[in-house]
Scaffold this motif. Structure first.
Motif, short mmCIF file in Angstrom:
data_model
loop_
_atom_site.label_atom_id
_atom_site.label_comp_id
_atom_site.label_asym_id
_atom_site.label_seq_id
_atom_site.Cartn_x
_atom_site.Cartn_y
_atom_site.Cartn_z
N ASN A 430 11.63 -10.94 -12.40
CA ASN A 430 11.58 -11.80 -11.63
C ASN A 430 10.52 -11.70 -10.19
OD1 ASN A 430 13.74 -14.05 -12.45
ND2 ASN A 430 14.74 -12.07 -12.65
N GLU A 431 9.73 -11.06 -10.67
CA GLU A 431 8.55 -10.53 -9.43
C GLU A 431 7.88 -11.70 -8.86
OE1 GLU A 431 9.50 -7.24 -12.55
OE2 GLU A 431 8.97 -9.34 -12.68
N PHE A 432 7.56 -12.53 -9.89
CA PHE A 432 6.61 -13.70 -9.53
C PHE A 432 7.68 -14.94 -9.51
CE2 PHE A 432 4.00 -10.63 -10.59
CZ PHE A 432 2.89 -10.68 -9.72
N LEU A 433 7.86 -15.74 -8.38
CA LEU A 433 8.46 -17.25 -8.26
C LEU A 433 7.55 -18.24 -8.85
CD1 LEU A 433 10.23 -15.83 -5.14
CD2 LEU A 433 11.38 -17.05 -6.93
N THR A 434 7.79 -18.72 -9.97
CA THR A 434 6.70 -19.61 -10.67
C THR A 434 7.53 -20.91 -10.95
OG1 THR A 434 7.07 -18.55 -12.75
CG2 THR A 434 5.20 -17.70 -11.67
N ILE A 435 6.59 -21.84 -11.47
CA ILE A 435 7.29 -23.04 -11.94
C ILE A 435 7.12 -23.38 -13.23
CG2 ILE A 435 7.25 -25.49 -11.34
CD1 ILE A 435 6.34 -24.80 -8.51
N THR A 436 8.08 -23.69 -13.94
CA THR A 436 7.55 -24.15 -15.34
C THR A 436 7.27 -25.62 -15.52
OG1 THR A 436 10.01 -24.61 -15.83
CG2 THR A 436 9.41 -22.51 -16.27
#
Length: 442
Positions: A430-436
């Motif tokens: 979970n290193e990058f907080l991204t949006i699906t």
């Protein structure tokens, strides 16, 4: 990369809550959301309405292997929920600009390679050093803008500098190398940045733990390319558990407030004495020595290096084996055995390694005091050990749930309101907080 509006929307709708709970904690989701909102505002105010992304790099805690890495031994380390969190976007050219809450902004032209003397012991040196390391590996670099907020207390032995180094490496990897730079490469570049550019002769454990994440059993037999085994604990690690998994214990460090000033000779003496004593036994480092071999060369070690060097070799041998046994106990879900080994580690550091206070200042003993109080307050309901380099700074404690609040109050009364820092273990992924596309965090 995503728009600021998309991040705000998903923050408001709870679409990032799952990721935030995994990298920070369930109890801290509100604070995590607020940190992200503040970083979005910082990016908008300073760099305009650009597409951006969020990245996190954790601090670390040493669970076993006290002063074993520098002599090619084994270490048990773990990434923790305290982190450096950044919003970042690509910039034109080769200039990196970073605004960190509580610190002066930094601007670094990374087209200029090599250490800059005037940057020594600054964040700018770390940025230039990580960029230089990427370049030397044949990787791509470029300019970026970032706003950073850290929850890792400086000087608390949780590797705030290594977390920042890994953070910068992850940004270079994401923006310019398709996110394909591995954790070992990032850790190696981070260590070189701290050693060569920042000017601190650190080991490799901090960067390895921050970059790989999870609980790691690390073998430093080949210090340039350590062997890494991720420890999968035999406890219930699913869901939103606070504390040390669901073992009934809490993991914390206590910042005793002791100053690290003037302690460099004490730190340096530990590996140096081990090296010199090992040479008396016919090899260059302590790794691979046995008690019988030390006994065979006892006279030579005592004459050339001193009695303390013998004791420190005894510590190394026991601690090196203990770090492996601790990993095995965690994997087996045997908390009683794990805590027994933690207690042994603490006694070995105190009695043999002798890194709990400086002999140059015998009246200042915050580490032995904190350890004695931990034993007094907890009895059989917990255990403490010196954490990290020692001589001043922090201890680590595993405290039974039923005693944690009382223990925290008692230690705060003595060492200060912010002295007790509760930790949870952070797992990789979970290193990058991204949006699906569906609107939930990836």
């Amino acid at each position: 990369m995503y728009s600021m509006e998309a991040y705000r929307k998903h923050l408001d709708e709870g679409g990032l809550d799952r990721q935030l709970s995994l990298i920070h904690s369930c109890a801290g989701i509100d604070k995590s959301r607020e940190r992200m909102r503040e970083l979005l505002h910082c990016m908008l105010e300073n760099f305009g309405r650009n597409e951006l992304c969020f990245v996190s790099a954790p601090g670390r805690t040493e669970m076993g292997g006290n002063h074993t890495d520098h002599n090619h031994g084994h270490v048990l380390a773990a990434a923790v929920n305290l982190d450096c969190l950044a919003a970042f976007s690509r910039a034109e050219g080769n200039v990196v600009t970073i605004i960190s809450k509580g610190y002066n902004p930094i601007t670094v032209d990374i087209s200029e390679a090599g250490p800059h003397t005037e940057e020594k012991e600054t964040s700018a040196a770390i940025v230039r050093g990580v960029a230089d390391g990427f370049r030397k590996l044949g990787l791509k670099i470029g300019g970026f803008n970032a706003c950073v907020h850290s929850t890792i207390p400086a000087g608390a032995g949780l590797s705030s500098s290594a977390a920042f180094e890994v953070l910068v490496g992850r940004i270079f990897s994401y923006l310019f190398n398709d996110g394909k730079v591995g954790p070992l490469e990032i850790a190696s570049v981070a260590k070189q940045a701290e050693n060569i550019h920042f000017g601190k002769p650190c080991g490799f454990m901090d960067q390895m733990a921050c970059s790989f994440e999870g609980i790691l059993s690390i073998d430093f037999a080949d210090p340039a390319s350590p062997g890494v085994t991720r420890v999968e604990p035999g406890f219930d690690t699913q869901g939103c558990s606070e504390g040390f998994y669901n073992t009934g214990y809490r993991l914390c460090v206590i910042d005793t407030g002791g100053s690290h000033a003037d302690l460099t000779p004490d730190y340096a003496a530990i590996p140096e004495e081990m090296f010199q004593a090992a040479i008396c036994c016919g090899q260059e480092q302590a790794h691979g020595l046995t008690i019988n071999r030390i006994l065979e060369h006892m006279d030579s070690i005592r004459e050339k290096v001193g009695d303390r060097a013998v004791l420190r070799l005894f510590h190394f041998i026991g601690e090196d084996e203990r770090a492996l046994k601790q990993a095995q106990a965690l994997h087996a879900g045997d908390m009683d055995e794990f805590l027994r080994l933690v207690a042994q580690s603490g006694h070995s550091s105190s009695d043999l390694l002798q890194n709990c206070f400086s002999p140059s200042a015998p009246k200042r003993q915050p580490i032995p005091l904190a350890l004695s109080l931990t034993e007094l307050f907890l009895g059989s309901h917990g255990v403490g050990r010196v954490h990290g380099g020692g001589f001043a700074g922090t201890i680590q404690a595993y405290v039974h749930d039923s005693d944690f609040n009382r223990y925290r109050r008692s230690m705060r009364n003595i060492f200060g309101e912010n002295s007790v820092i509760e930790l949870s273990i952070r797992q990789p992924g979970n290193e990058f907080l991204t949006i699906t596309e569906t609107g939930t965090g990836a």
